[in-house]
Design a protein around this motif. Sequence first.
Motif, mmCIF file in Angstrom:
data_model
loop_
_atom_site.group_PDB
_atom_site.id
_atom_site.type_symbol
_atom_site.label_atom_id
_atom_site.label_comp_id
_atom_site.label_asym_id
_atom_site.label_seq_id
_atom_site.Cartn_x
_atom_site.Cartn_y
_atom_site.Cartn_z
ATOM 1 N N GLU A 11 0.857 -1.177 0.000
ATOM 2 C CA GLU A 11 0.000 0.000 0.000
ATOM 3 C C GLU A 11 0.897 1.231 0.000
ATOM 4 O O GLU A 11 1.865 1.305 0.740
ATOM 5 N N ALA A 43 -6.240 -8.751 6.599
ATOM 6 C CA ALA A 43 -6.593 -8.834 5.182
ATOM 7 C C ALA A 43 -5.752 -7.859 4.366
ATOM 8 O O ALA A 43 -5.240 -8.201 3.288
ATOM 9 N N ARG A 44 -5.582 -6.650 4.856
ATOM 10 C CA ARG A 44 -4.787 -5.658 4.127
ATOM 11 C C ARG A 44 -3.324 -6.077 4.055
ATOM 12 O O ARG A 44 -2.648 -5.860 3.043
ATOM 13 N N MET A 60 -3.128 -8.747 1.407
ATOM 14 C CA MET A 60 -3.242 -8.115 0.099
ATOM 15 C C MET A 60 -1.926 -7.453 -0.301
ATOM 16 O O MET A 60 -1.569 -7.403 -1.474
ATOM 17 N N ARG A 61 -1.216 -6.963 0.704
ATOM 18 C CA ARG A 61 0.050 -6.270 0.464
ATOM 19 C C ARG A 61 1.205 -7.252 0.257
ATOM 20 O O ARG A 61 2.050 -7.054 -0.624
ATOM 21 N N THR A 84 0.095 -12.785 -3.061
ATOM 22 C CA THR A 84 -0.681 -12.715 -4.303
ATOM 23 C C THR A 84 -1.936 -13.579 -4.197
ATOM 24 O O THR A 84 -2.537 -13.931 -5.209
ATOM 25 N N SER A 113 -5.754 -14.789 -3.722
ATOM 26 C CA SER A 113 -6.999 -14.189 -4.205
ATOM 27 C C SER A 113 -7.757 -13.567 -3.035
ATOM 28 O O SER A 113 -7.546 -13.924 -1.866
ATOM 29 N N LEU A 114 -8.653 -12.645 -3.348
ATOM 30 C CA LEU A 114 -9.453 -12.013 -2.303
ATOM 31 C C LEU A 114 -10.346 -13.024 -1.601
ATOM 32 O O LEU A 114 -10.586 -12.916 -0.395
ATOM 33 N N ILE A 169 -8.137 -14.772 0.902
ATOM 34 C CA ILE A 169 -7.820 -13.865 2.009
ATOM 35 C C ILE A 169 -9.009 -13.722 2.946
ATOM 36 O O ILE A 169 -8.855 -13.720 4.174
ATOM 37 N N GLN A 216 -15.976 -13.645 0.461
ATOM 38 C CA GLN A 216 -15.403 -12.430 -0.109
ATOM 39 C C GLN A 216 -16.414 -11.290 -0.075
ATOM 40 O O GLN A 216 -16.055 -10.134 0.181
ATOM 41 N N PRO A 240 -12.007 -4.055 -1.135
ATOM 42 C CA PRO A 240 -10.671 -4.666 -1.229
ATOM 43 C C PRO A 240 -10.098 -4.587 -2.644
ATOM 44 O O PRO A 240 -8.900 -4.333 -2.816
ATOM 45 N N ARG A 288 -6.607 -2.777 -3.583
ATOM 46 C CA ARG A 288 -5.507 -3.517 -4.210
ATOM 47 C C ARG A 288 -5.114 -2.865 -5.542
ATOM 48 O O ARG A 288 -3.939 -2.772 -5.875
#
Length: 277
Positions: A17, A223-224, A227-228, A231, A233-234, A237, A246, A261, A265
Amino acid sequence: MATMNPRNRRQPAAIAEPVRHIAAGPWAIELLPGAAYSARYVATQSSIGFAFDSQRGLHAIGTDRIRPFEAMPNGLAFVPAGCDVLSESPVGGEYLRVIRTDGVGLTGDRPFNNRIDPQAIYLAQRIRSALLRPQWNDDWEAWAIGLAERGADLDVALPQGSITGSRMRLLDEFIDAGLGGPLGIPAMAQLLELSEGYFMRAFKQATGKSPHSYLIDRRLARARALMRDSTASLAQIALTCGFNSQAHMTAVFRQRLGVSPAQLRTASASGKKYNRL
């Protein structure tokens, strides 16, 4: 606008981020993502800070004595101009920083942190949502003034009561280890050897939020981070962080952060930053 925060954050290999910052009139506002940092500087301007996450590490603020620190979640902080600052954390946490850049100092001459104030929490969350997804009618100057006023009114830290920094660390470790499954107040209260009712009251006093609300914050933070730093998938996560799906995670993101999200991303991938003169 150049990044104003002196904290040098180590970037992970995956997409990170970005630091989000904005200039609004005489105010500079910056949102730093949760990441390890190490910094040493003399504050040229007084600043108001807000820690969204619990943080721990070493610091020396206005002194040459380096000591361990425990920053409580939702804690307001103040650093006066001319103050020597040394601070480092192996994990860090999401942090908001507001500085007046026209040479007009903020009220106060003593540094403090861990101050819990409901209005400051509201303003900091509002500013974070706007930085994550700016709108044309965002009232940056009013929010910055409001947060600075909360710091001026609150120049002495309140006692934390039963939820001390060490107990917060124990609770964070317990929550993070169990985020993939169901977690409830009874288990958290039992961990700290407190009754459920007393635990709920003490936790609200120490953090300004209910245990349930804080649990959601921890799920969002995890979750963030995934995501950071990955790789995945949402959908993966979401399940890893204890969301039902999701879609559930997306709804919570929109409610708490004002952005989905996928949007977050995408913005991170493009390194998107926002400035306003």
